[in-house]
Design a protein around this motif. Sequence first.
Motif, PDB file in Angstrom:
ATOM      1  N   ALA A  87      13.482  16.512  -4.861  1.00 38.59           N
ATOM      2  CA  ALA A  87      15.233  15.425  -4.303  1.00 38.59           C
ATOM      3  C   ALA A  87      14.794  15.545  -3.366  1.00 38.59           C
ATOM      4  CB  ALA A  87      15.555  16.379  -5.615  1.00 38.59           C
ATOM      5  N   GLY A  88      15.802  14.413  -3.304  1.00 40.67           N
ATOM      6  CA  GLY A  88      16.244  13.767  -1.965  1.00 40.67           C
ATOM      7  C   GLY A  88      16.186  12.590  -1.807  1.00 40.67           C
ATOM      8  N   ILE A  89      16.102  11.851  -0.568  1.00 42.89           N
ATOM      9  CA  ILE A  89      16.211  10.879  -0.022  1.00 42.89           C
ATOM     10  C   ILE A  89      15.412   9.748  -0.366  1.00 42.89           C
ATOM     11  CG2 ILE A  89      17.184   9.143   1.732  1.00 42.89           C
ATOM     12  CD1 ILE A  89      19.302  11.603   1.426  1.00 42.89           C
ATOM     13  N   PRO A  90      15.100   9.075  -0.664  1.00 38.74           N
ATOM     14  CA  PRO A  90      13.752   7.811  -1.402  1.00 38.74           C
ATOM     15  C   PRO A  90      13.536   7.035  -0.189  1.00 38.74           C
ATOM     16  CG  PRO A  90      16.098   7.495  -2.630  1.00 38.74           C
ATOM     17  CD  PRO A  90      16.235   8.539  -1.937  1.00 38.74           C
ATOM     18  N   LEU A  91      11.760   7.288   0.074  1.00 40.82           N
ATOM     19  CA  LEU A  91      11.358   6.057   1.277  1.00 40.82           C
ATOM     20  C   LEU A  91      11.924   5.031  -0.099  1.00 40.82           C
ATOM     21  CD1 LEU A  91      10.525   4.829   3.256  1.00 40.82           C
ATOM     22  CD2 LEU A  91       7.916   5.445   1.786  1.00 40.82           C
ATOM     23  N   PHE A  92      12.303   4.554  -0.810  1.00 43.94           N
ATOM     24  CA  PHE A  92      11.703   3.356  -1.394  1.00 43.94           C
ATOM     25  C   PHE A  92      12.932   3.418  -3.180  1.00 43.94           C
ATOM     26  CE2 PHE A  92       7.121   3.500  -0.659  1.00 43.94           C
ATOM     27  CZ  PHE A  92       7.263   2.562  -0.069  1.00 43.94           C
ATOM     28  N   GLY A  93      13.268   2.198  -2.775  1.00 40.83           N
ATOM     29  CA  GLY A  93      14.727   1.695  -3.482  1.00 40.83           C
ATOM     30  C   GLY A  93      14.701   0.542  -4.177  1.00 40.83           C
ATOM     31  N   PRO A  94      15.574   0.113  -4.888  1.00 40.74           N
ATOM     32  CA  PRO A  94      15.661  -1.055  -6.030  1.00 40.74           C
ATOM     33  C   PRO A  94      14.915  -1.981  -4.528  1.00 40.74           C
ATOM     34  CG  PRO A  94      17.218  -0.002  -6.110  1.00 40.74           C
ATOM     35  CD  PRO A  94      16.985   0.488  -5.351  1.00 40.74           C
ATOM     36  N   VAL A  95      14.359  -3.472  -5.285  1.00 40.45           N
ATOM     37  CA  VAL A  95      14.267  -4.789  -4.330  1.00 40.45           C
ATOM     38  C   VAL A  95      14.140  -6.159  -5.019  1.00 40.45           C
ATOM     39  CG1 VAL A  95      12.518  -3.618  -2.704  1.00 40.45           C
ATOM     40  CG2 VAL A  95      11.776  -4.759  -4.738  1.00 40.45           C
ATOM     41  N   PRO A  96      14.951  -6.581  -4.480  1.00 39.27           N
ATOM     42  CA  PRO A  96      15.213  -7.982  -6.095  1.00 39.27           C
ATOM     43  C   PRO A  96      13.811  -8.355  -5.963  1.00 39.27           C
ATOM     44  CG  PRO A  96      15.330  -8.405  -2.715  1.00 39.27           C
ATOM     45  CD  PRO A  96      15.317  -7.205  -3.084  1.00 39.27           C
ATOM     46  N   ARG A  97      12.599  -8.369  -5.563  1.00 40.83           N
ATOM     47  CA  ARG A  97      11.589  -8.470  -6.289  1.00 40.83           C
ATOM     48  C   ARG A  97      10.410  -8.134  -5.956  1.00 40.83           C
ATOM     49  NH1 ARG A  97      13.044 -10.493  -1.893  1.00 40.83           N
ATOM     50  NH2 ARG A  97      12.550 -10.342   0.143  1.00 40.83           N
ATOM     51  N   ASP A  98       8.908  -8.481  -6.256  1.00 43.38           N
ATOM     52  CA  ASP A  98       7.914  -7.194  -5.823  1.00 43.38           C
ATOM     53  C   ASP A  98       7.452  -7.965  -4.315  1.00 43.38           C
ATOM     54  OD1 ASP A  98       7.674  -6.730  -8.657  1.00 43.38           O
ATOM     55  OD2 ASP A  98       5.973  -7.974  -8.802  1.00 43.38           O
ATOM     56  N   ILE A  99       7.298  -7.254  -3.876  1.00 43.31           N
ATOM     57  CA  ILE A  99       7.382  -7.271  -2.372  1.00 43.31           C
ATOM     58  C   ILE A  99       5.236  -6.859  -2.039  1.00 43.31           C
ATOM     59  CG2 ILE A  99       6.947  -6.131   0.055  1.00 43.31           C
ATOM     60  CD1 ILE A  99      10.146  -5.403  -0.555  1.00 43.31           C
ATOM     61  N   SER A 100       5.133  -8.043  -1.530  1.00 39.78           N
ATOM     62  CA  SER A 100       3.490  -7.620  -1.730  1.00 39.78           C
ATOM     63  C   SER A 100       3.066  -6.744  -0.394  1.00 39.78           C
ATOM     64  CB  SER A 100       2.353  -8.798  -1.838  1.00 39.78           C
ATOM     65  OG  SER A 100       3.000  -9.451  -3.005  1.00 39.78           O
ATOM     66  N   LEU A 101       1.556  -5.475  -0.357  1.00 38.50           N
ATOM     67  CA  LEU A 101       1.267  -5.459   0.573  1.00 38.50           C
ATOM     68  C   LEU A 101      -0.242  -5.475   0.201  1.00 38.50           C
ATOM     69  CD1 LEU A 101       3.075  -1.768  -0.011  1.00 38.50           C
ATOM     70  CD2 LEU A 101       4.275  -3.654   1.236  1.00 38.50           C
ATOM     71  N   ARG A 102      -0.489  -5.483   2.261  1.00 35.86           N
ATOM     72  CA  ARG A 102      -1.992  -6.036   2.493  1.00 35.86           C
ATOM     73  C   ARG A 102      -2.515  -4.318   2.972  1.00 35.86           C
ATOM     74  NH1 ARG A 102      -5.324  -6.007   6.048  1.00 35.86           N
ATOM     75  NH2 ARG A 102      -3.824  -6.878   8.033  1.00 35.86           N
ATOM     76  N   HIS A 103      -3.046  -3.564   2.579  1.00 35.67           N
ATOM     77  CA  HIS A 103      -3.192  -2.500   2.715  1.00 35.67           C
ATOM     78  C   HIS A 103      -4.676  -2.550   4.136  1.00 35.67           C
ATOM     79  CE1 HIS A 103      -6.829   1.150   3.043  1.00 35.67           C
ATOM     80  NE2 HIS A 103      -5.205   2.411   3.351  1.00 35.67           N
ATOM     81  N   VAL A 104      -4.242  -1.630   5.139  1.00 36.83           N
ATOM     82  CA  VAL A 104      -5.205  -1.506   6.736  1.00 36.83           C
ATOM     83  C   VAL A 104      -5.942  -0.588   6.667  1.00 36.83           C
ATOM     84  CG1 VAL A 104      -5.138  -1.808   8.626  1.00 36.83           C
ATOM     85  CG2 VAL A 104      -2.872  -3.226   7.442  1.00 36.83           C
ATOM     86  N   ALA A 105      -5.729   0.819   6.161  1.00 33.94           N
ATOM     87  CA  ALA A 105      -6.707   1.661   6.366  1.00 33.94           C
ATOM     88  C   ALA A 105      -5.543   3.007   6.024  1.00 33.94           C
ATOM     89  CB  ALA A 105      -6.127   1.511   8.109  1.00 33.94           C
ATOM     90  N   THR A 106      -6.440   4.084   5.679  1.00 33.90           N
ATOM     91  CA  THR A 106      -6.289   5.119   5.627  1.00 33.90           C
ATOM     92  C   THR A 106      -6.791   6.320   5.806  1.00 33.90           C
ATOM     93  OG1 THR A 106      -5.034   4.857   3.255  1.00 33.90           O
ATOM     94  CG2 THR A 106      -5.562   7.243   4.042  1.00 33.90           C
ATOM     95  N   ARG A 107      -5.800   7.031   6.944  1.00 37.21           N
ATOM     96  CA  ARG A 107      -7.044   8.324   7.668  1.00 37.21           C
ATOM     97  C   ARG A 107      -6.343  10.036   6.672  1.00 37.21           C
ATOM     98  NH1 ARG A 107      -5.409   3.603  10.618  1.00 37.21           N
ATOM     99  NH2 ARG A 107      -2.758   4.672  10.552  1.00 37.21           N
ATOM    100  N   CYS A 108      -7.293  10.190   7.023  1.00 32.83           N
ATOM    101  CA  CYS A 108      -6.927  12.109   6.614  1.00 32.83           C
ATOM    102  C   CYS A 108      -6.807  13.158   7.239  1.00 32.83           C
ATOM    103  CB  CYS A 108      -7.916  12.103   5.462  1.00 32.83           C
ATOM    104  SG  CYS A 108      -7.482  11.480   4.227  1.00 32.83           S
ATOM    105  N   TYR A 109      -5.968  14.215   8.154  1.00 35.22           N
ATOM    106  CA  TYR A 109      -5.658  14.680   8.814  1.00 35.22           C
ATOM    107  C   TYR A 109      -5.200  15.918   8.435  1.00 35.22           C
ATOM    108  CZ  TYR A 109      -3.677  10.655  11.603  1.00 35.22           C
ATOM    109  OH  TYR A 109      -3.917   9.451  11.832  1.00 35.22           O
ATOM    110  N   LYS A 110      -6.188  17.224   9.135  1.00 41.37           N
ATOM    111  CA  LYS A 110      -5.523  18.712   9.056  1.00 41.37           C
ATOM    112  C   LYS A 110      -4.381  19.347   8.768  1.00 41.37           C
ATOM    113  CE  LYS A 110      -7.939  20.216  13.600  1.00 41.37           C
ATOM    114  NZ  LYS A 110      -8.766  20.597  14.279  1.00 41.37           N
TER     115      LYS A 110
END
Length: 183
Positions: A139-162
Amino acid sequence: MKISVFCGVSVDGFLARPDHSLDFLDTGGQEPHGFEEFYDSVDIIVIGRKTFEVVLTFGGWPYGKKPVVVLSSGVLNFSSVKGGVVEQMSGEPSEIVAKLKDRGFKHAYVDGGITIQRFLAAGLVDRMVITRVPLLIGAGIPLFGPVPRDISLRHVATRCYKGDLVQSEYEMDRDLRNTDGAV
């Protein structure tokens, strides 16, 4: 004007605990993960009132001399901000962006749950860097909430850290936005 989000979240998508605590973000180690470089690329920070109140508990103003805009329709007290450049604004995200652009700002860092959600819903965010901390907090403060329409994203990169941190970077689909950021 470019609008970016750079944040840490629990794997279940929370920016903070229900009491606005950020303690879980320290889980997984503290190796550099690009925040300093990102921070150096922005010329203004836009946060909401709740985020401002949390920042005041850090024991010092973390933003240095970089200008900070706190979004609130109520009266705020900035007397405890020592050495910082901070001001208050209110209005719709598009109005805020227009004011900042007119003042010559080029790249804003938007932070805080409701503020991020409002800028996303308005179609104004250009880039998001989300670092997932290997923890479910339930539980907590969510990053995402309701949006008025789909929001398309383009993946740039994914990185893993220690410490099992996983960071994904996205750009918003420019085909869905016009040049002033409106959809």
